[in-house]
Design a protein around this motif. Sequence first.
Motif, short mmCIF file in Angstrom:
data_model
loop_
_atom_site.label_atom_id
_atom_site.label_comp_id
_atom_site.label_asym_id
_atom_site.label_seq_id
_atom_site.Cartn_x
_atom_site.Cartn_y
_atom_site.Cartn_z
N LEU A 136 59.09 30.97 -20.47
CA LEU A 136 60.04 31.89 -20.28
C LEU A 136 61.51 31.35 -20.18
N ALA A 137 62.54 32.40 -20.79
CA ALA A 137 63.52 32.06 -20.94
C ALA A 137 64.26 32.17 -19.13
N ASN A 138 65.42 31.46 -18.92
CA ASN A 138 65.94 31.22 -17.60
C ASN A 138 66.15 32.57 -16.91
N GLU A 139 66.54 33.64 -17.74
CA GLU A 139 66.78 34.89 -17.20
C GLU A 139 65.43 35.61 -16.97
N GLN A 140 64.50 35.24 -17.42
CA GLN A 140 63.08 35.84 -17.02
C GLN A 140 62.58 35.25 -15.87
N VAL A 141 63.09 34.47 -15.23
CA VAL A 141 62.62 33.86 -13.78
C VAL A 141 63.54 34.43 -12.70
N ILE A 142 63.03 35.10 -11.82
CA ILE A 142 63.56 35.86 -10.74
C ILE A 142 63.31 35.31 -9.43
N ALA A 143 64.04 34.70 -8.77
CA ALA A 143 63.72 34.09 -7.58
C ALA A 143 62.61 33.06 -7.59
N GLY A 144 62.39 32.39 -8.82
CA GLY A 144 61.29 31.28 -8.98
C GLY A 144 60.09 31.99 -9.55
N ALA A 145 60.25 33.34 -9.71
CA ALA A 145 59.15 33.97 -9.95
C ALA A 145 59.06 34.60 -11.16
N ASP B 109 60.60 25.86 -10.64
CA ASP B 109 61.10 26.32 -11.87
C ASP B 109 62.56 25.89 -12.07
N LEU B 110 62.96 25.99 -13.29
CA LEU B 110 64.43 25.49 -13.66
C LEU B 110 65.58 26.16 -13.09
N VAL B 111 65.27 27.43 -12.50
CA VAL B 111 66.32 28.04 -12.05
C VAL B 111 66.35 27.99 -10.37
N SER B 112 65.47 28.00 -9.87
CA SER B 112 65.49 27.85 -8.12
C SER B 112 65.91 26.35 -7.97
N TRP C 96 68.95 6.87 -3.21
CA TRP C 96 68.20 7.74 -3.25
C TRP C 96 67.73 8.70 -4.35
N ILE C 97 66.72 9.43 -3.90
CA ILE C 97 66.59 10.67 -5.19
C ILE C 97 66.65 12.10 -4.41
N ALA C 98 67.25 12.82 -5.06
CA ALA C 98 67.36 14.17 -4.77
C ALA C 98 67.66 15.06 -5.92
N ASP C 99 67.15 16.25 -5.55
CA ASP C 99 67.00 17.50 -6.74
C ASP C 99 68.44 17.99 -6.97
N TYR C 100 69.25 17.64 -5.84
CA TYR C 100 70.62 18.48 -6.13
C TYR C 100 71.49 17.71 -7.27
N VAL C 101 71.01 16.18 -7.69
CA VAL C 101 71.75 15.40 -8.66
C VAL C 101 70.71 16.03 -10.22
#
Length: 829
Positions: A174-183, A313-316, A344-349
């Motif tokens: 899926l393209a990023n635009e096709q992912v709505i709120a992780g779905a 997913d890459l968007v959420s 540390w590791i974190a997903d905000y990086v």
Amino acid sequence: MSTQDPNEYRPSAIEEKWQAIWAERGTNTFTDEELRGAENPFYNLMMFPYPSAEGLHVGNIYAFTGADIFGRYQRLQGKTVFEPIGFDAFGIHSENFALKMGTHPMELIPRNIANFTRQLKRVGLMYDWNHTVDTTDPRYYRWTQWVFLQLYRAGRAEKREAPVNWCPSCHTVLANEQVIAGACERCGSMVEQRILSQWFFKITDYAKRLLENLSWIDWSETTKKAQENWIGRSDGAEVHFPLARRKVADDRHESAQVHAQKPVIPVFTTRPDTIFGATFMVLAPEHPLVDTLTAPGQKAAVEEYRRGVAAMDLVSRKIDKEKTGVFTGGYAVNPATGEDIPVWIADYVLMEYGTGAIMAVPGHDERDFEFATKFGLPIPRVIAASLDDADAPLIAAEAGDGVLVHSGQFTGLPWAEGKQAITKWLSERGLGEARVNYRLHDWCISRQRYWGPPIPIIYCEKCGTVPVPEEQLPVVLPFVADYKPDESGISPLARVEEWYRVACPTCGGEARRETDVSDTFLDSAWYFLRYPSANDQAAPFDPQITAKWLPVNSYIGGEEHAVLHLLYSRFITMVLHDLGHLAFEEPYLRFRKHGLIIKEGSKMSKSRGNVVVPDDYIAQWGADAFRTYLMFLGPYQEGGDFRDQGLVGPFGFLKRLWDTVLPVEELGTEAPGAELERKLHATIRKVGEDVAGLSYNTAVAAMMEYLNAVREGGRGANRSEIEPLVVLVAPFAPHLAEELWSRLGHAHGIFEGANWPQYDPARTTQDTVEFVVQVNGRVRARLPMPRGIPQGEAQAAALADDNVKRFVDGAAVRKVVFVPDRLINLVVG
RNA sequence: GCGAAAGUGGCGGAACUGGUAGACGCGCGGGACUUAGGAUCCCGUGGGUACGCCCGUGGGGGUUCGAGUCCCCCCUUUCGCACCA
């Protein structure tokens, strides 16, 4: 009531008549020879449409009409105007629609193109139908593949692994635009990440040039700003944090040492001045050093966190949410303080920005503050309003300016100086250097789909990656009856063995084609180069024709393409320029965005049921009235509100113009009256200036105003008064203008020659002006006065006026403000 | 959160460097022509008015002889970008 009255305005009849004549005479089309020899060439470009099954949207017509008017105006000025159109028909949009309808895109697309062509012709756009482009035609995408090969040869294309969104239920990428709120937007299943090997174009190598050229290209300011933000230049420093000798959490007392040979964690920061406040580090979970750093006791926790992130997913992942993260058990050395700090590791990086690792300065960065608060990490202050505030408590991150505190020898320096000084200090010790970083990412052009041009690469076991030789292009997209993606996660082409199994072009051994297709944005990144050479089967673009016609003189299009299409086409042009294929490096000399139209105050959409179907309006009112109304309903560059009622205004205007000119025999032969002549000259000037500046709404208003003046009190027109108006209206209502022009006795078409009327600047102004008299800044009289009246006379006349007298009331005039030919303001009391 | 743009009659929208606010069009009102008209044409149309004027460009201050336009604060809307270090 005779419908056969030749003087009755029947738009459909004259529009169809002139469309046929234009086609027959080739009014708007060129042979390749004509293109080569053209004088005063003007390349008038607009964004080609994606030919949807619903047909031409009123938004398309709005965009095209505005561009067409500009082209027709240039033509009436004597330019040779090349105005092409084409179809951007590849891509996921078409493919998804075809899947939904159960019709193969190879069948669907030609049908849509035929319908679009019919509709476009009905609107009366000045297209050269001899030079169209269809991105799905092998004669076109052969050269799209050629463009890929040029980039590949130049080292600007490379294959590497990257995550994609994957819907486990639809079995598709899926393209990023096709992912709505992780779905997934289609089935609602949670989207996952998959790591695939994909082709990238290294647009980041051009970030600097793409940004710097924005300073001189003539584009809409908002569009330039959007590109500037998208490229996102940040000035800062790259700093190296050595791994600490000890890696285990409870080994706290061993002193830290800085050893140059040790592995380091590079970070990018825009705030090197705050380095003394870096109390921990955060790596992206995918960072390659995570394994090295992770202490045995933390391994399980780290692995679990990484799995969780990979499943997202890459968007959420990128939406702002509560901070999460895991301690690796490893330490690095803060090169400024020499202290060990935990990693540390974190997903905000994010791995894709900077170096994929940060130095966390919780006192002066909101995100780090939030993280440190949650995990109980120290939050020292290293920036303060003044030295006296060095120990003021931090209740939130203070990201602003100030002076450095608790920063060793740099304490007391203002923020900006500290940034310089610390960067210099780190760089002298080999621990970092000044660096510019860009937000722009490399362009991933691989699509694990069917409906696109196959990427022209062959993989051979012996020879490795082999580009398809240019003479073997195109790599034709095979007809695949079942082109639905499956769970393999790779392109449907990977199921067509007889297609992908080929002999290696180099060694002749067994090899396999690349089965991904390329991004639609690649199709559109070079289409403007193809138009003038659309019929050339030997080259993507003819050097002689290209030299004559490019770069594009005027490009008009939607702001929604500000960053992707417009940036990619600039990039491709630059690369082709650097490779010696093009003499210029910027494709569009002038770009103007147009606005969007809404319907009765709200956005048009199928769900609202307020979509304007152009065909119905054109059938009822004619293309000329429809065009003119679209341009009249608001400022073109900002958009406007389409109201059904509104159409009758411009329609009435065209009809009155028609009725004023016809029958021609009844037109007066006298010269226009002085006042009307003045207005004519002023109107020619205003319409010319407004059209050149795309202020179409005010241009139409000026023409209406002039026609009202001509007809005032029901008078009939003289030919000399009305004939110039026929030319002024021609860009807006070309069919009506042609018909009237021909009835006025001209043998050649109105667009065949520089027929735009001239105006005399001296005759655009009146001899008498309405002069405003103010007393203390308030209007008290409006007096007719001769143009050029001196202040003294104007003042005398003003003071003689009864109403002015009342307000002056014998008081002394303290001050007089005089604006020649406009206003006098008497300040009294 | 950051960036950009914009708030003007019943409505869509005009107004160049500060200088007649509301061009043009819709709608509405009046008139003409008509058996009739929802067709066509002409005229009028921001609100109030003691017909002198007064009030009016999202709200509040300010600069100026004069502010829709410039400055400060606030409100609202739209559109981009968005954990970008």
